[in-house]
Write a protein that holds these residues in place. Structure first.
Motif, mmCIF file in Angstrom:
data_model
loop_
_atom_site.group_PDB
_atom_site.id
_atom_site.type_symbol
_atom_site.label_atom_id
_atom_site.label_comp_id
_atom_site.label_asym_id
_atom_site.label_seq_id
_atom_site.Cartn_x
_atom_site.Cartn_y
_atom_site.Cartn_z
ATOM 1 N N GLY A 51 0.807 -1.213 0.000
ATOM 2 C CA GLY A 51 0.000 0.000 0.000
ATOM 3 C C GLY A 51 0.841 1.264 0.000
ATOM 4 O O GLY A 51 2.069 1.218 -0.070
ATOM 5 N N SER A 52 0.137 2.399 0.087
ATOM 6 C CA SER A 52 0.794 3.704 0.030
ATOM 7 C C SER A 52 0.308 4.598 1.151
ATOM 8 O O SER A 52 -0.824 4.462 1.633
ATOM 9 C CB SER A 52 0.490 4.389 -1.304
ATOM 10 N N LYS B 266 14.812 3.674 -1.908
ATOM 11 C CA LYS B 266 15.001 4.219 -3.243
ATOM 12 C C LYS B 266 14.062 3.537 -4.230
ATOM 13 O O LYS B 266 13.927 2.315 -4.241
ATOM 14 C CB LYS B 266 16.465 4.029 -3.661
ATOM 15 N N GLY B 267 13.402 4.342 -5.050
ATOM 16 C CA GLY B 267 12.479 3.804 -6.035
ATOM 17 C C GLY B 267 11.066 3.613 -5.509
ATOM 18 O O GLY B 267 10.134 3.369 -6.289
ATOM 19 N N ARG B 268 10.894 3.723 -4.193
ATOM 20 C CA ARG B 268 9.553 3.551 -3.601
ATOM 21 C C ARG B 268 9.059 4.829 -2.927
ATOM 22 O O ARG B 268 7.844 5.075 -2.899
ATOM 23 C CB ARG B 268 9.578 2.413 -2.574
ATOM 24 N N PHE B 269 9.959 5.601 -2.372
ATOM 25 C CA PHE B 269 9.582 6.826 -1.663
ATOM 26 C C PHE B 269 9.980 8.039 -2.504
ATOM 27 O O PHE B 269 10.994 8.016 -3.199
ATOM 28 C CB PHE B 269 10.301 6.922 -0.313
ATOM 29 N N THR B 270 9.175 9.096 -2.381
ATOM 30 C CA THR B 270 9.476 10.350 -3.072
ATOM 31 C C THR B 270 9.265 11.507 -2.113
ATOM 32 O O THR B 270 8.191 11.635 -1.514
ATOM 33 C CB THR B 270 8.575 10.537 -4.299
ATOM 34 N N ILE B 271 10.281 12.348 -1.992
ATOM 35 C CA ILE B 271 10.175 13.533 -1.155
ATOM 36 C C ILE B 271 9.876 14.738 -2.040
ATOM 37 O O ILE B 271 10.350 14.827 -3.178
ATOM 38 C CB ILE B 271 11.470 13.753 -0.333
ATOM 39 N N SER B 272 9.046 15.650 -1.516
ATOM 40 C CA SER B 272 8.737 16.867 -2.259
ATOM 41 C C SER B 272 8.435 17.975 -1.263
ATOM 42 O O SER B 272 8.293 17.731 -0.065
ATOM 43 C CB SER B 272 7.567 16.647 -3.214
ATOM 44 N N ARG B 273 8.338 19.198 -1.795
ATOM 45 C CA ARG B 273 8.078 20.327 -0.911
ATOM 46 C C ARG B 273 7.165 21.312 -1.598
ATOM 47 O O ARG B 273 7.152 21.404 -2.830
ATOM 48 C CB ARG B 273 9.387 20.990 -0.505
ATOM 49 N N ASP B 274 6.430 22.056 -0.793
ATOM 50 C CA ASP B 274 5.597 23.155 -1.278
ATOM 51 C C ASP B 274 5.964 24.361 -0.420
ATOM 52 O O ASP B 274 5.433 24.541 0.679
ATOM 53 C CB ASP B 274 4.120 22.797 -1.138
ATOM 54 N N ASN C 159 5.304 4.490 -1.411
ATOM 55 C CA ASN C 159 4.589 3.477 -2.194
ATOM 56 C C ASN C 159 5.220 2.113 -1.971
ATOM 57 O O ASN C 159 6.344 2.007 -1.474
ATOM 58 C CB ASN C 159 4.646 3.834 -3.678
ATOM 59 N N SER C 160 4.495 1.077 -2.354
ATOM 60 C CA SER C 160 4.993 -0.298 -2.236
ATOM 61 C C SER C 160 5.554 -0.562 -0.845
ATOM 62 O O SER C 160 6.663 -1.102 -0.697
ATOM 63 C CB SER C 160 6.074 -0.549 -3.299
ATOM 64 N N LEU C 161 4.794 -0.195 0.143
ATOM 65 C CA LEU C 161 5.271 -0.297 1.515
ATOM 66 C C LEU C 161 5.476 -1.751 1.932
ATOM 67 O O LEU C 161 4.728 -2.653 1.508
ATOM 68 C CB LEU C 161 4.301 0.397 2.464
ATOM 69 N N LYS C 162 6.491 -1.948 2.759
ATOM 70 C CA LYS C 162 6.851 -3.279 3.244
ATOM 71 C C LYS C 162 6.763 -3.290 4.778
ATOM 72 O O LYS C 162 6.899 -2.232 5.414
ATOM 73 C CB LYS C 162 8.283 -3.604 2.829
ATOM 74 N N PRO C 163 6.608 -4.455 5.364
ATOM 75 C CA PRO C 163 6.577 -4.523 6.844
ATOM 76 C C PRO C 163 7.816 -3.899 7.487
ATOM 77 O O PRO C 163 7.714 -3.297 8.565
ATOM 78 C CB PRO C 163 6.500 -6.021 7.113
ATOM 79 N N GLU C 164 8.953 -3.988 6.821
ATOM 80 C CA GLU C 164 10.174 -3.417 7.380
ATOM 81 C C GLU C 164 10.199 -1.892 7.335
ATOM 82 O O GLU C 164 11.119 -1.269 7.871
ATOM 83 C CB GLU C 164 11.417 -3.991 6.682
ATOM 84 N N ASP C 165 9.213 -1.279 6.699
ATOM 85 C CA ASP C 165 9.087 0.180 6.726
ATOM 86 C C ASP C 165 8.386 0.656 8.000
ATOM 87 O O ASP C 165 8.306 1.870 8.246
ATOM 88 C CB ASP C 165 8.290 0.680 5.517
ATOM 89 N N THR C 166 7.882 -0.266 8.785
ATOM 90 C CA THR C 166 7.210 0.090 10.029
ATOM 91 C C THR C 166 8.165 0.811 10.968
ATOM 92 O O THR C 166 9.244 0.307 11.283
ATOM 93 C CB THR C 166 6.653 -1.169 10.720
ATOM 94 N N ALA C 167 7.771 2.008 11.390
ATOM 95 C CA ALA C 167 8.628 2.842 12.232
ATOM 96 C C ALA C 167 7.879 4.125 12.569
ATOM 97 O O ALA C 167 6.824 4.412 11.993
ATOM 98 C CB ALA C 167 9.928 3.193 11.513
ATOM 99 N N VAL C 168 8.450 4.898 13.479
ATOM 100 C CA VAL C 168 8.008 6.271 13.671
ATOM 101 C C VAL C 168 8.823 7.134 12.712
ATOM 102 O O VAL C 168 10.057 7.033 12.680
ATOM 103 C CB VAL C 168 8.197 6.736 15.122
ATOM 104 N N TYR C 169 8.137 7.956 11.948
ATOM 105 C CA TYR C 169 8.787 8.798 10.959
ATOM 106 C C TYR C 169 8.820 10.244 11.469
ATOM 107 O O TYR C 169 7.796 10.775 11.921
ATOM 108 C CB TYR C 169 8.034 8.737 9.630
#
Length: 125
Positions: free
Chosen positions: A16-17, A65-73, A84-94
């Motif tokens: 998911g995203s 890399k290739g799954r996350f994109t940073i941007s600013r306004d 995008n294409s989230l994995k269980p290992e992405d689980t964390a406090v951001y």
């Protein structure tokens, strides 16, 4: 007083995203380098991505890399992290954060000066 407030975390299934947002106050984002790091329980802090305030260049940890994109306004004083294409290992406090000396190189070295309270991202079925 510098304040960074993250939002957009939550529970999502693998594949998911999510889009995280960071609202800055006490300073304007114009020409400021800013980014994200994450920390999972029992693990070291990991710099995820930063975006330069001078030329808009970006860097990413190899793990995203290739799954996350940073941007600013800059007009809205917001920074985003599209995940995008989230994995269980992405689980964390951001955490939204400014790298040490305002230099993008310190982002992936996990050296930050200011950060917010964090938002929880959980990837699980």
């Amino acid at each position: 007083q510098v304040q960074l407030v993250e939002s957009g975390g939550g529970l999502v299934q693998p594949g998911g995203s999510l889009r995280l947002s960071c609202a800055a106050s006490g300073f304007t984002l114009d020409y400021k380098t800013i980014g994200w790091f994450r920390q999972a329980p029992g693990k070291e802090r990991e710099g995820v991505s930063c975006i330069s305030g001078s030329d808009g260049s970006t860097n990413y940890a190899d793990s995203v890399k290739g799954r996350f994109t940073i941007s600013r306004d800059n007009a809205k004083n917001l920074v985003y992290l599209q995940m995008n294409s989230l994995k269980p290992e992405d689980t964390a406090v951001y955490y939204c954060a400014t790298p040490l000396y305002g230099m993008i190189e310190y982002c992936l070295k996990n050296e930050f000066r200011y950060w917010g309270q964090g938002t929880q991202v959980t990837v699980s079925s």
